[in-house]
Design an enzyme around this catalytic site. Structure first.
Site, PDB file in Angstrom:
ATOM      1  N   CYS A 101       0.833  -1.210   0.000  1.00  0.00           N
ATOM      2  CA  CYS A 101       0.000   0.000   0.000  1.00  0.00           C
ATOM      3  C   CYS A 101       0.872   1.266   0.000  1.00  0.00           C
ATOM      4  CB  CYS A 101      -0.996  -0.030   1.153  1.00  0.00           C
ATOM      5  SG  CYS A 101      -2.313   1.188   0.953  1.00  0.00           S
ATOM      6  N   HIS A 202      -3.883  -4.923   0.047  1.00  0.00           N
ATOM      7  CA  HIS A 202      -3.449  -5.401   1.361  1.00  0.00           C
ATOM      8  C   HIS A 202      -3.537  -6.927   1.420  1.00  0.00           C
ATOM      9  CE1 HIS A 202      -3.059  -1.560   3.457  1.00  0.00           C
ATOM     10  NE2 HIS A 202      -4.034  -1.142   2.683  1.00  0.00           N
ATOM     11  N   GLU A 204      -2.520  -8.793   3.639  1.00  0.00           N
ATOM     12  CA  GLU A 204      -2.806  -9.198   5.027  1.00  0.00           C
ATOM     13  C   GLU A 204      -4.294  -9.136   5.360  1.00  0.00           C
ATOM     14  OE1 GLU A 204      -1.529  -6.398   4.033  1.00  0.00           O
ATOM     15  OE2 GLU A 204      -2.247  -4.703   5.230  1.00  0.00           O
TER      16      GLU A 204
END
Lengths: 220, 262
Positions: A101, A202, A204
């Site tokens: 990001c 993202h 994650e």
């Protein structure tokens, strides 16, 4: 590879691959003034690795893998990196590095966000999304697909997969593009040059698809 | 293309889910993490956890729960309930929440939105708006934009002077990342979302709008995406009681031409 067994609400049975990664891998997550760093720490832990969240040049230099995560604004994060001499450190790294990001945008040459000069690993300038029709809301927030993936980072991808994005600025397509996403126009959702990899989305927060990407990065 | 989002909402009291006991096959039906994981596996795009406890101990329990959710769940989640000041936001984001949802506190002191945006960024700031249309022609909800929509606070108990559309505009201008609009006329009725009002909101704002209140069938989701121009749809009971399984809902939406993540 082994599997755990989960029964979901539909009384159907799904198999969830539980990745096996090299557990002795030394993963450093760069600590700086950006948000969302804990999410990356949690995601790496879910793969069975205890990462180091650190701003120590020693620890970062000696790590096997370095993740440069974050959510935030280009100018203040870049100023922080400079003030803490992390800018030169990041540029000098030779092991695989994954920017996420704002981490990806900071690895680019320049950002339109407050006219900020960035680290210049990737030879591309970050632009602001300009809505063309009303449906184009900025920031782009939510799940979009990554296509035309060409990198070990996306090993195992057989079709466009959905990943989670939150961003108002984007890197245009360039020679370092390794994945494309379409929002307002096609742009780079991932970049690669030498040992530097980066995703605009993202991983994650991108469910099992994101887990696979982080695992692929650690397995590089 | 950016997908429309399906968001289950979980009400939490003393660390346990309040609804959702009919959710079968969970080792512990009341466990918010088990339930969240099951939703995530089933294809939910985000989760909302609402703290409905009022006590100080309850807040502490909830914060600890947020930490556990962040460790276990690999999709984005929003937390709301009882957020009154910046330090509540700080505490919940630190515990690992991706976004916070504020409601009454923003109506009481709109500057809170600016403060959250300045300190943590727009993307973490969801403003929830509960509003009621006082002279709606059809209780079922159509046409429902001609009436006067009044914003309520304290869980829909206290009316304010604020008009829905004016307040939403202000929330947008102050930099919030998303609006979560619940129509009190539609909530619990299971007769569809307030699509006319949602469409007016969505078409006038530059930030995403999440529809809430009224989901009873899969057609209601289609309608709010296609007619209501909603960016996301939130529901609780239809998911908790297994009335609408998320994988089937998503298959149906794709067959109806709605782009969702599968």
């Amino acid at each position: 590879m082994y599997y755990i067994f989960i029964e979901d609400s539909l009384k159907s049975v799904t198999f969830v691959p539980k990745f096996v990664v090299s557990l002795n891998m030394n993963v450093a997550i760069i600590k700086y003034n950006a948000g969302n760093i804990g999410s990356v720490e949690n995601a790496v832990r879910r793969l069975g690795i205890e990462p180091l969240v650190t701003d120590s040049p020693e620890l970062i230099k000696n790590a096997d893998r370095v993740i440069f995560p974050g959510q935030g604004e280009a100018k203040s994060t870049m100023e922080y990196l400079k003030a803490h001499k992390l800018d030169e450190l990041i540029k000098s790294l030779t092991q695989p590095v994954l920017g996420i990001c704002i981490g990806m945008q900071l690895l680019c040459k320049h950002s339109e966000e407050q006219d900020t000069d960035c680290l210049g690993i990737f030879d591309v300038d970050v632009k602001r999304f300009i809505p063309q029709v009303h449906e184009h809301k900025v920031p782009q927030m939510g799940w979009n697909t990554v296509e035309d993936t060409k990198s070990e980072l996306f090993k195992g991808f057989e079709k466009p997969e959905f990943v989670y994005f939150i961003h108002s600025f984007y890197a245009p397509l360039c020679k370092e593009t390794i994945a494309t996403t379409n929002y307002i126009q096609p742009y780079s959702s991932a970049l690669h040059k030498d040992n530097f990899f980066a995703t605009q989305f993202h991983p994650e927060k991108s469910g099992s698809v994101g887990e696979r990407i982080i695992k692929n990065f650690i397995d590089l | 293309m950016l997908a429309k989002r399906i968001i289950p909402c979980l009400d939490i009291k003393d660390g346990q889910t309040v609804k959702g006991t009919n959710f079968v096959n969970l080792r512990q039906a009341g466990d918010p993490i088990e339930l969240g994981k099951a939703y995530s596996e089933a294809g939910a795009d985000e989760l909302v956890y609402l703290d409905i406890t009022a006590s100080h101990e309850g807040r502490k329990t909830f914060t600890e729960l947020v930490g556990r959710i962040a460790r276990e769940i690999n999709i984005p989640f929003t937390v709301g309930g009882g957020i009154n000041e910046l330090k509540d936001v700080d505490r919940l984001l630190n515990a690992g929440a991706d976004k916070v949802s504020i409601n009454s506190a923003a109506l009481r002191r709109p500057e809170l939105i600016d403060e959250i945006v300045k300190n943590f960024g727009s993307q973490v700031c969801v403003v929830a708006i509960d509003a009621k249309c006082d002279d709606m022609i059809h209780p079922a909800g159509h046409p429902d934009i001609d009436g006067t929509w009044t914003c309520y606070m304290n869980g829909g108990r206290v009316p304010t002077e604020r008009n829905l559309f004016e307040w939403a505009q202000e929330v947008n201008e102050r930099g919030a990342g998303e609006i979560l609009f619940t129509s009190m006329n539609h909530d619990g009725v299971k007769n569809g979302y307030a699509d006319c009002a949602l469409r007016k909101l969505s078409d006038n704002l530059t930030i995403p709008v999440i529809a809430s209140g009224g989901a009873g069938s899969r057609e209601h989701f289609r309608d709010t995406f296609i007619n209501g121009h909603s960016d996301a749809a939130l529901a609780a009971s239809v998911f908790h009681f297994g009335e609408i399984p998320i994988p089937e809902l998503k298959k149906y939406l794709i067959s109806e031409g709605v782009n969702v993540r599968i």
